[in-house]
Design a protein around this motif. Structure first.
Motif, PDB file in Angstrom:
ATOM      1  N   SER A  72       0.767  -1.128  -0.132  1.00 15.02           N
ATOM      2  CA  SER A  72      -0.174  -0.032  -0.083  1.00 15.02           C
ATOM      3  C   SER A  72       0.891   1.178   0.236  1.00 15.02           C
ATOM      4  O   SER A  72       0.277   2.319  -0.241  1.00 15.02           O
ATOM      5  CB  SER A  72      -1.012  -0.225   1.173  1.00 15.02           C
ATOM      6  N   ALA A  73       2.273   0.926   0.247  1.00 12.90           N
ATOM      7  CA  ALA A  73       3.043   2.306   0.368  1.00 12.90           C
ATOM      8  C   ALA A  73       3.659   2.516  -1.025  1.00 12.90           C
ATOM      9  O   ALA A  73       4.417   3.526  -1.151  1.00 12.90           O
ATOM     10  CB  ALA A  73       4.097   2.144   1.291  1.00 12.90           C
ATOM     11  N   GLN A  74       3.303   1.727  -2.068  1.00 13.19           N
ATOM     12  CA  GLN A  74       3.736   1.960  -3.539  1.00 13.19           C
ATOM     13  C   GLN A  74       3.420   3.278  -4.035  1.00 13.19           C
ATOM     14  O   GLN A  74       2.167   3.623  -3.908  1.00 13.19           O
ATOM     15  CB  GLN A  74       3.422   0.851  -4.265  1.00 13.19           C
ATOM     16  N   LYS A  75       4.170   4.190  -4.340  1.00 16.02           N
ATOM     17  CA  LYS A  75       3.954   5.300  -5.393  1.00 16.02           C
ATOM     18  C   LYS A  75       3.736   5.117  -6.909  1.00 16.02           C
ATOM     19  O   LYS A  75       4.709   4.464  -7.275  1.00 16.02           O
ATOM     20  CB  LYS A  75       5.005   6.352  -5.067  1.00 16.02           C
ATOM     21  N   PHE A  76       2.875   5.461  -7.361  1.00 17.63           N
ATOM     22  CA  PHE A  76       2.455   5.269  -8.918  1.00 17.63           C
ATOM     23  C   PHE A  76       2.639   6.637  -9.544  1.00 17.63           C
ATOM     24  O   PHE A  76       2.156   7.659  -9.076  1.00 17.63           O
ATOM     25  CB  PHE A  76       1.154   4.700  -9.115  1.00 17.63           C
ATOM     26  N   SER A  77       3.237   6.810 -10.715  1.00 16.18           N
ATOM     27  CA  SER A  77       3.225   7.923 -11.204  1.00 16.18           C
ATOM     28  C   SER A  77       1.841   8.345 -12.135  1.00 16.18           C
ATOM     29  O   SER A  77       0.971   7.366 -12.203  1.00 16.18           O
ATOM     30  CB  SER A  77       4.316   7.899 -12.312  1.00 16.18           C
ATOM     31  N   GLY A  78       1.831   9.544 -12.457  1.00 17.50           N
ATOM     32  CA  GLY A  78       0.087  10.197 -12.861  1.00 17.50           C
ATOM     33  C   GLY A  78       0.662   9.731 -14.243  1.00 17.50           C
ATOM     34  O   GLY A  78       1.441   9.157 -14.942  1.00 17.50           O
ATOM     35  N   LEU A  79      -0.584  10.160 -15.004  1.00 21.30           N
ATOM     36  CA  LEU A  79      -0.826   9.925 -16.275  1.00 21.30           C
ATOM     37  C   LEU A  79       0.316  10.503 -17.135  1.00 21.30           C
ATOM     38  O   LEU A  79       0.570  11.858 -17.088  1.00 21.30           O
ATOM     39  CB  LEU A  79      -2.139  10.245 -17.044  1.00 21.30           C
ATOM     40  N   ASP A  80       0.874  10.002 -18.200  1.00 18.49           N
ATOM     41  CA  ASP A  80       2.040  10.536 -19.015  1.00 18.49           C
ATOM     42  C   ASP A  80       1.056  11.543 -19.998  1.00 18.49           C
ATOM     43  O   ASP A  80       0.251  11.487 -20.551  1.00 18.49           O
ATOM     44  CB  ASP A  80       2.568   9.296 -20.000  1.00 18.49           C
ATOM     45  N   LYS A  81       2.231  12.726 -20.086  1.00 23.71           N
ATOM     46  CA  LYS A  81       1.642  14.045 -20.785  1.00 23.71           C
ATOM     47  C   LYS A  81       1.452  13.638 -22.378  1.00 23.71           C
ATOM     48  O   LYS A  81       0.606  14.204 -23.008  1.00 23.71           O
ATOM     49  CB  LYS A  81       2.201  15.420 -20.591  1.00 23.71           C
ATOM     50  N   SER A  82       2.366  12.652 -22.616  1.00 21.32           N
ATOM     51  CA  SER A  82       2.179  12.232 -24.130  1.00 21.32           C
ATOM     52  C   SER A  82       2.000  10.523 -24.007  1.00 21.32           C
ATOM     53  O   SER A  82       3.123   9.795 -24.204  1.00 21.32           O
ATOM     54  CB  SER A  82       3.293  12.349 -24.948  1.00 21.32           C
ATOM     55  N   PRO A  83       0.731  10.051 -23.835  1.00 19.76           N
ATOM     56  CA  PRO A  83       0.572   8.702 -23.556  1.00 19.76           C
ATOM     57  C   PRO A  83       0.937   7.849 -24.776  1.00 19.76           C
ATOM     58  O   PRO A  83       0.774   8.356 -26.018  1.00 19.76           O
ATOM     59  CB  PRO A  83      -1.004   8.602 -23.394  1.00 19.76           C
ATOM     60  N   MET A  84       1.293   6.535 -24.617  1.00 14.37           N
ATOM     61  CA  MET A  84       1.502   5.609 -25.683  1.00 14.37           C
ATOM     62  C   MET A  84       0.212   5.057 -26.360  1.00 14.37           C
ATOM     63  O   MET A  84      -0.650   4.968 -25.350  1.00 14.37           O
ATOM     64  CB  MET A  84       2.349   4.352 -25.111  1.00 14.37           C
ATOM     65  N   ASP A  85       0.335   4.884 -27.519  1.00 11.60           N
ATOM     66  CA  ASP A  85      -0.855   4.353 -28.034  1.00 11.60           C
ATOM     67  C   ASP A  85      -0.187   3.323 -29.148  1.00 11.60           C
ATOM     68  O   ASP A  85       0.797   3.054 -29.298  1.00 11.60           O
ATOM     69  CB  ASP A  85      -1.681   5.457 -28.875  1.00 11.60           C
ATOM     70  N   MET A  86      -1.208   2.572 -29.668  1.00 14.40           N
ATOM     71  CA  MET A  86      -0.841   1.476 -30.784  1.00 14.40           C
ATOM     72  C   MET A  86      -2.150   1.495 -32.038  1.00 14.40           C
ATOM     73  O   MET A  86      -2.932   1.692 -31.506  1.00 14.40           O
ATOM     74  CB  MET A  86      -0.874   0.059 -30.042  1.00 14.40           C
ATOM     75  N   ALA A  87      -1.477   1.393 -33.023  1.00 13.35           N
ATOM     76  CA  ALA A  87      -2.264   0.975 -34.133  1.00 13.35           C
ATOM     77  C   ALA A  87      -2.001  -0.115 -34.982  1.00 13.35           C
ATOM     78  O   ALA A  87      -0.902  -0.656 -34.888  1.00 13.35           O
ATOM     79  CB  ALA A  87      -2.335   2.152 -34.865  1.00 13.35           C
ATOM     80  N   SER A  88      -2.831  -0.970 -35.477  1.00 19.34           N
ATOM     81  CA  SER A  88      -2.628  -2.211 -36.138  1.00 19.34           C
ATOM     82  C   SER A  88      -3.344  -2.188 -37.459  1.00 19.34           C
ATOM     83  O   SER A  88      -4.513  -1.799 -37.433  1.00 19.34           O
ATOM     84  CB  SER A  88      -2.526  -3.294 -35.277  1.00 19.34           C
ATOM     85  N   TYR A  89      -2.855  -3.398 -38.345  1.00 17.94           N
ATOM     86  CA  TYR A  89      -3.879  -3.457 -39.409  1.00 17.94           C
ATOM     87  C   TYR A  89      -3.573  -5.049 -39.444  1.00 17.94           C
ATOM     88  O   TYR A  89      -2.418  -5.615 -39.657  1.00 17.94           O
ATOM     89  CB  TYR A  89      -3.448  -2.761 -40.742  1.00 17.94           C
ATOM     90  N   PRO A  90      -4.607  -5.749 -39.692  1.00 20.86           N
ATOM     91  CA  PRO A  90      -6.124  -5.472 -39.455  1.00 20.86           C
ATOM     92  C   PRO A  90      -6.292  -5.009 -37.904  1.00 20.86           C
ATOM     93  O   PRO A  90      -5.626  -5.587 -37.019  1.00 20.86           O
ATOM     94  CB  PRO A  90      -6.843  -6.406 -39.890  1.00 20.86           C
ATOM     95  N   THR A  91      -7.331  -4.374 -37.863  1.00 16.66           N
ATOM     96  CA  THR A  91      -7.547  -3.972 -36.180  1.00 16.66           C
ATOM     97  C   THR A  91      -8.198  -5.033 -35.584  1.00 16.66           C
ATOM     98  O   THR A  91      -8.286  -4.959 -34.253  1.00 16.66           O
ATOM     99  CB  THR A  91      -8.700  -2.773 -36.351  1.00 16.66           C
ATOM    100  N   ASP A  92      -8.700  -6.206 -36.195  1.00 17.36           N
ATOM    101  CA  ASP A  92      -9.328  -7.283 -35.400  1.00 17.36           C
ATOM    102  C   ASP A  92      -8.230  -7.777 -34.424  1.00 17.36           C
ATOM    103  O   ASP A  92      -7.038  -7.544 -34.331  1.00 17.36           O
ATOM    104  CB  ASP A  92      -9.919  -8.368 -35.925  1.00 17.36           C
ATOM    105  N   TYR A  93      -8.507  -8.593 -33.526  1.00 20.10           N
ATOM    106  CA  TYR A  93      -7.717  -9.459 -32.613  1.00 20.10           C
ATOM    107  C   TYR A  93      -6.926 -10.774 -32.857  1.00 20.10           C
ATOM    108  O   TYR A  93      -6.446 -11.299 -31.989  1.00 20.10           O
ATOM    109  CB  TYR A  93      -8.460  -9.397 -31.213  1.00 20.10           C
ATOM    110  N   LYS A  94      -7.098 -11.137 -34.144  1.00 20.58           N
ATOM    111  CA  LYS A  94      -6.487 -12.510 -34.648  1.00 20.58           C
ATOM    112  C   LYS A  94      -4.943 -11.901 -34.804  1.00 20.58           C
ATOM    113  O   LYS A  94      -4.757 -11.591 -35.916  1.00 20.58           O
ATOM    114  CB  LYS A  94      -7.298 -12.913 -35.866  1.00 20.58           C
ATOM    115  N   VAL A  95      -4.224 -12.513 -33.789  1.00 19.25           N
ATOM    116  CA  VAL A  95      -2.776 -12.370 -34.089  1.00 19.25           C
ATOM    117  C   VAL A  95      -2.287 -13.011 -35.243  1.00 19.25           C
ATOM    118  O   VAL A  95      -1.348 -12.357 -36.016  1.00 19.25           O
ATOM    119  CB  VAL A  95      -2.045 -12.697 -32.705  1.00 19.25           C
ATOM    120  N   SER A  96      -2.714 -14.059 -35.756  1.00 18.83           N
ATOM    121  CA  SER A  96      -2.389 -14.775 -36.906  1.00 18.83           C
ATOM    122  C   SER A  96      -2.409 -13.976 -38.013  1.00 18.83           C
ATOM    123  O   SER A  96      -1.826 -14.462 -38.958  1.00 18.83           O
ATOM    124  CB  SER A  96      -2.959 -16.292 -36.749  1.00 18.83           C
TER     125      SER A  96
END
Length: 179
Positions: free
Chosen positions: A21-45
Motif C-alpha cells: 500500500s505504500a507503493q507510489k504510482f506516477s500520474g498519467l503521461d503527458k504524451s501517452p503511448m498508443d498502438m495502431a494495427s492492421y487489420p484491427t481485429d484481435y486475430k494475431v495470426s
C-alpha cells in the motif's frame, strides 16, 4: 506451537500488505503511448503491421515547432515509435523483411521522408544513426480541413494493402503498405 506459527504468518502478511500500500504510482503521461494495427481485429495470426508510439499534443504550439522541417523526428513523443511487420511487406515501394524497426520521419513542406531503422529502444531521435537505416521512403505531405490536437497514426484499407496515415494539426501523410 501452531499458535506461534499462525502469529508469525499473520505478522508477515500484515508487513507485506503494508509495503504494497505504500507503493507510489506516477500520474498519467503527458504524451501517452498508443498502438495502431492492421487489420484491427484481435486475430494475431492475421496481423500484418502494428505500431507503438507516443501521442504528443499541440497545446497551443505549432507542428513546425514540435517536428521541424528538415530534421529527423522520432515520430511521436518519448521513445522512438516502433513498427512491427509480421510478414514481409512492401513499405512505400521498398521491400521490407518481417521484423521490428524504429520509425523516424523528416517532415517537409512538400513531402516527408519516412525512415525504418534497425536500432530499437531509442529515446527520441537523440541517438539516431542513419547507418542503421533499413529504408527511407518519400511520401507527399497532404492536408485536411480538420485539425488534430494529438499526433495520431491509423491504417486505412486500400486495394491490395493499407496506408499507414500519420496526422497532426492539419497535416496528413500516408505510406502505402502492400503484401
Amino acid at each position: 506451537m501452531k499458535k506461534v506459527i499462525y502469529l508469525f504468518l499473520f505478522i508477515a502478511v500484515l508487513g507485506f500488505s503494508n509495503s504494497l500500500s505504500a507503493q507510489k504510482f506516477s500520474g498519467l503521461d503527458k504524451s501517452p503511448m498508443d498502438m495502431a494495427s492492421y487489420p484491427t481485429d484481435y486475430k494475431v495470426s492475421e496481423k500484418v503491421v502494428r505500431i507503438i508510439y507516443g501521442r504528443p499534443q499541440l497545446k497551443n504550439r505549432s507542428l513546425a515547432e514540435l517536428a521541424p522541417a528538415g530534421e529527423v523526428w522520432r515520430t511521436g513523443a518519448n521513445e522512438a515509435a516502433e513498427i512491427t511487420f509480421y510478414q514481409d511487406v512492401n513499405f512505400g515501394g521498398r521491400d521490407i523483411s518481417a521484423g521490428t524497426y524504429s520509425l523516424f520521419t523528416i517532415p517537409g513542406e512538400e513531402e516527408w521522408t519516412v525512415i525504418l531503422n534497425k536500432n530499437l529502444n531509442q529515446w527520441g531521435s537523440y541517438f539516431y544513426e542513419d547507418s542503421a537505416d533499413v529504408a527511407r521512403v518519400s511520401v507527399p505531405n497532404g492536408s485536411d480541413s480538420a485539425s488534430l490536437e494529438e499526433f495520431s497514426i491509423a491504417f486505412k484499407e486500400v486495394d491490395k494493402g493499407a496506408h499507414m496515415v500519420m496526422g497532426w494539426d492539419k497535416t496528413r501523410v500516408a505510406v502505402p503498405i502492400t503484401w
